[in-house]
Design an enzyme around this catalytic site. Structure first.
Site, PDB file in Angstrom:
ATOM      1  N   GLY A  91       5.450  -0.652   6.985  1.00  0.00           N
ATOM      2  CA  GLY A  91       5.793   0.466   7.860  1.00  0.00           C
ATOM      3  C   GLY A  91       6.428   1.583   7.059  1.00  0.00           C
TER       4      GLY A  91
ATOM      5  N   GLU B 195     -21.556   8.345  12.252  1.00  0.00           N
ATOM      6  CA  GLU B 195     -21.121   7.016  11.783  1.00  0.00           C
ATOM      7  C   GLU B 195     -21.921   6.600  10.548  1.00  0.00           C
ATOM      8  OE1 GLU B 195     -18.681   5.353  12.020  1.00  0.00           O
ATOM      9  OE2 GLU B 195     -19.268   3.415  11.207  1.00  0.00           O
TER      10      GLU B 195
ATOM     11  N   TRP C  86       0.901  -1.162   0.000  1.00  0.00           N
ATOM     12  CA  TRP C  86       0.000   0.000   0.000  1.00  0.00           C
ATOM     13  C   TRP C  86       0.928   1.197   0.000  1.00  0.00           C
ATOM     14  CZ3 TRP C  86      -1.920   3.948   3.470  1.00  0.00           C
ATOM     15  CH2 TRP C  86      -3.159   4.486   3.096  1.00  0.00           C
TER      16      TRP C  86
END
Ligand code: AGP
Length: 610
Positions: free
Chosen positions: A100, A482, A75
């Site tokens: 990371g 939400e 990603w």
């Protein structure tokens, strides 16, 4: 975020790596690759796009008969998605996969360039590969090389590494980013999370930071930088492969909404003792909770929205002031944290970088911290002073649903426990709420799930709109945040949540003929006020969908164009049924638009970068 898989054992590695990467697709990615180790050689195959593209490339590549390898779904954080930027990244002696961000990779690149290293990609990861190689060439010790490189890097990482001259062995080390290792009689495995290796085992180890896992077929050694063996705790999940798959539903999101009754029961029931909340030794109970002067709930996205529910219940029942903060803002606002404050971190994945950073900030300030997390052993869970696990099982869909519901459930129990500890609630009232949480709420949610087809019919009427408002008052206003996020993130329909009483202070200027407005009503005391707001928007041409509890719909004449009425046998806990309605509405709207509901564009399941 990135996904890591590694296998060493008796079988051909490539198919197993692909199988593991496919199970990690839900993490969100834009490229993938594998590196195979055989006969002292490393063969890497990488490609931009979906795993199917990588599979095709593998079929067209002459591959060694390798039984050891590593794989990765990327990603992108540094460098655009491309074949060359895809992992694994190679150096002269090794191949490496990484999850990371190496923050000081430029400085590392500069000094390695002076040592003769060439950089072909735009990634920070390639610097890590060369740095480990640099130390390996100097020490000829893989553990020392990994530890020395780790000392030099700033940022977050989970590395899987194979060395060309060390057969059948995978090395793993992590800092901040998640990585697990496992061994069976016939294999050794590494993975970003358990879903990637469930086909092989449900037992695994999380690696402590600074420890190197040396993974071989059937055995794992955990070594410190002196090469001394250290113990690691083995964890077990009862998540079978079938559980982590779709189980016949069209999407993971749909499956996970339908798991909500069970998830709520599994999360609530074990936390009740003699009818009232008891979190055992995991977390503070009534008397301890009662000592806190102020509570800060810190989270991101949907988890932050659950925090709003926690605020509503804690302030209403326990009369303790609660501050809800977006985790990415928290540490930069120099928050006012009193010595008797509690910081609660909410996170489904337990790996959200901003939430983890907020946790560390609170701890550095000496503030008590409590994590409410769904993934066992995740970083937020491990680093908080105490943790309450939401036992919802794997949440694969990027859009969080059951995790939200169980986070709210734990927060309600915490509010009750705090209220009891502060003498703000009678034992009888506490028992009533707890009984309702374990019995009525799951049943009410199950009743909503039976309405899925009806909700779908209504949702399909709104799939053509581009802008939509959610309005409510009190806890319904919190729920609307939400509901709005769910719709936006999976259907790409722009929506905005607004306190119903606030519209007339500006935003109502956007309400014109045909603009859809969803009005949520679960609080009887505020119903008339919301009806007034409905009249205001309808007088300007809005098309109103009212989502309302059965009892209120029975007693009030609500002027709306569409209505979804749902059961809530305990009105003050109607939020759980309402949540399922809002989630199903968003799900069906997105499905009707033919979108990739489980993997919405631009999104990742766990945002492990800041
Ligand atoms: C939820 O639907 C979103 N995908 C996102 O907002 C998510 O809730 C947020 O990134 C926090 O994730 P966490 O709960 O794993 O920390």
């Amino acid at each position: 975020m990135c996904g890591i898989i590694g296998y060493t054992g008796e079988q051909k590695a490539a198919p197993i790596l692909i199988e593991g990467l496919s199970a990690l697709e839900y993490r969100g990615y834009d490229s993938s690759g594998v590196a195979l180790l055989a006969d002292g050689e490393i063969t890497a195959v990488k490609s931009k796009g979906r795993i199917a593209v990588l599979e095709e490339k593998l079929e067209n590549t002459k591959l060694p008969e390798a039984t050891c390898g590593i794989g990765h779904t990327r990603w992108a954080t540094h460098g655009e998605p491309s074949d060359i930027n895809a992992h694994p990244h190679l150096s002269s002696s090794l191949a490496l996969v990484h999850n990371g961000i190496i923050e000081n990779y430029r400085a590392i690149e500069n000094h390695l360039s002076l040592s003769g290293y060439d950089f072909v990609s735009q990634t920070d990861t390639e610097a890590a590969a060369h740095l480990i190689d640099f130390y390996y060439q100097k020490t000829n010790d893989p553990v020392e090389a990994l530890c020395s490189a780790a000392d030099e890097m700033r940022g977050s990482f989970a590395f899987g590494v194979v060395f060309a001259n060390i057969p059948d062995t995978i090395y793993a080390i992590r800092k901040d980013s998640p990585l697990i290792v496992a061994a069976t009689g016939s294999a050794g495995l590494i993975a970003s999370d358990i879903t990637a290796i469930l086909a092989h085992t449900n037992k695994y180890f999380r690696i402590d930071e600074g420890i190197v896992a040396v993974v071989k077929k059937g055995e794992i050694n955990f070594l410190d930088r002196e090469g001394k063996k250290v113990a690691q705790n083995e964890e077990t999940v009862d998540w079978t492969v079938s559980r982590a798959q779709k189980s016949g539903f069209s999407h993971f999101m749909q499956k996970e909404i339908f798991e909500e009754p069970d998830a709520i029961r599994k999360t609530v029931t074990p936390r009740l003792l003699s009818g009232i909340p008891d979190f055992g030794n995991d977390a503070p109970n009534g008397e301890t909770l009662a000592k806190f002067d102020r509570i800060h709930i810190v989270a991101c996205g949907t988890a932050m929205h659950a925090g709003l529910i926690g605020k509503a219940f804690t302030e209403r029942l326990a009369r303790v002031p609660v501050n809800v903060e977006i985790a990415s803002e928290f540490r930069y606002r120099d928050p006012i944290l009193g010595e008797n404050d509690l910081v609660i971190l909410l996170s489904q994945s337990g790996e959200t970088a901003d939430t983890l950073a907020a946790l560390r900030h609170a701890k550095a300030r000496g503030t008590a911290t409590l994590a409410i997390v769904n993934v066992i052993g995740s970083s937020v869970a491990r680093e908080a002073d105490s943790v309450i696990y939401t036992l919802a099982g794997p949440e694969i869909a990027v859009a969080s649903t059951k995790a939200y519901s169980v986070q709210c459930a734990v927060l309600v129990l915490l509010a009750v426990s705090t209220a009891l500890g502060r003498g703000q609630m009678s034992q009888a009232d506490a028992e009533d709420i707890c009984r309702a949480m374990s019995e009525n709420v799951p049943d009410d949610v199950a009743a909503v799930l039976k309405m899925s087809d009806d909700i779908c019919k209504v949702a399909k009427k709104y799939t053509g709109c581009e802008d939509l408002f959610y309005i409510g008052r009190g806890i319904d206003a919190d729920m609307c945040t939400e509901g709005s996020l769910k719709l936006k993130e999976i259907s790409y329909i722009h929506s905005e949540a607004y306190a119903a009483g606030e519209l007339k202070h500006g935003t109502i200027s956007l309400v014109t003929e045909g603009v859809p407005v969803v009005a949520l009503i679960t609080e009887r005391a505020l119903c008339e006020k919301v009806i007034s707001a409905i009249r205001e928007v309808k007088s300007r041409g809005a098309r109103v969908l009212c989502i309302v509890t059965d009892d209120i719909a029975e007693d009030f004449d609500i002027p709306c164009d569409d209505m979804i009425r749902f059961p809530a046998s305990v009105p003050e806990l109607a939020l759980f049924s309402a949540a399922s309605v809002l989630q199903l509405f968003a799900y069906h709207a997105a499905s009707a638009r033919g979108l990739d509901v489980d993997k919405p564009r631009n999104l990742a399941k766990s945002v492990t970068v800041e």
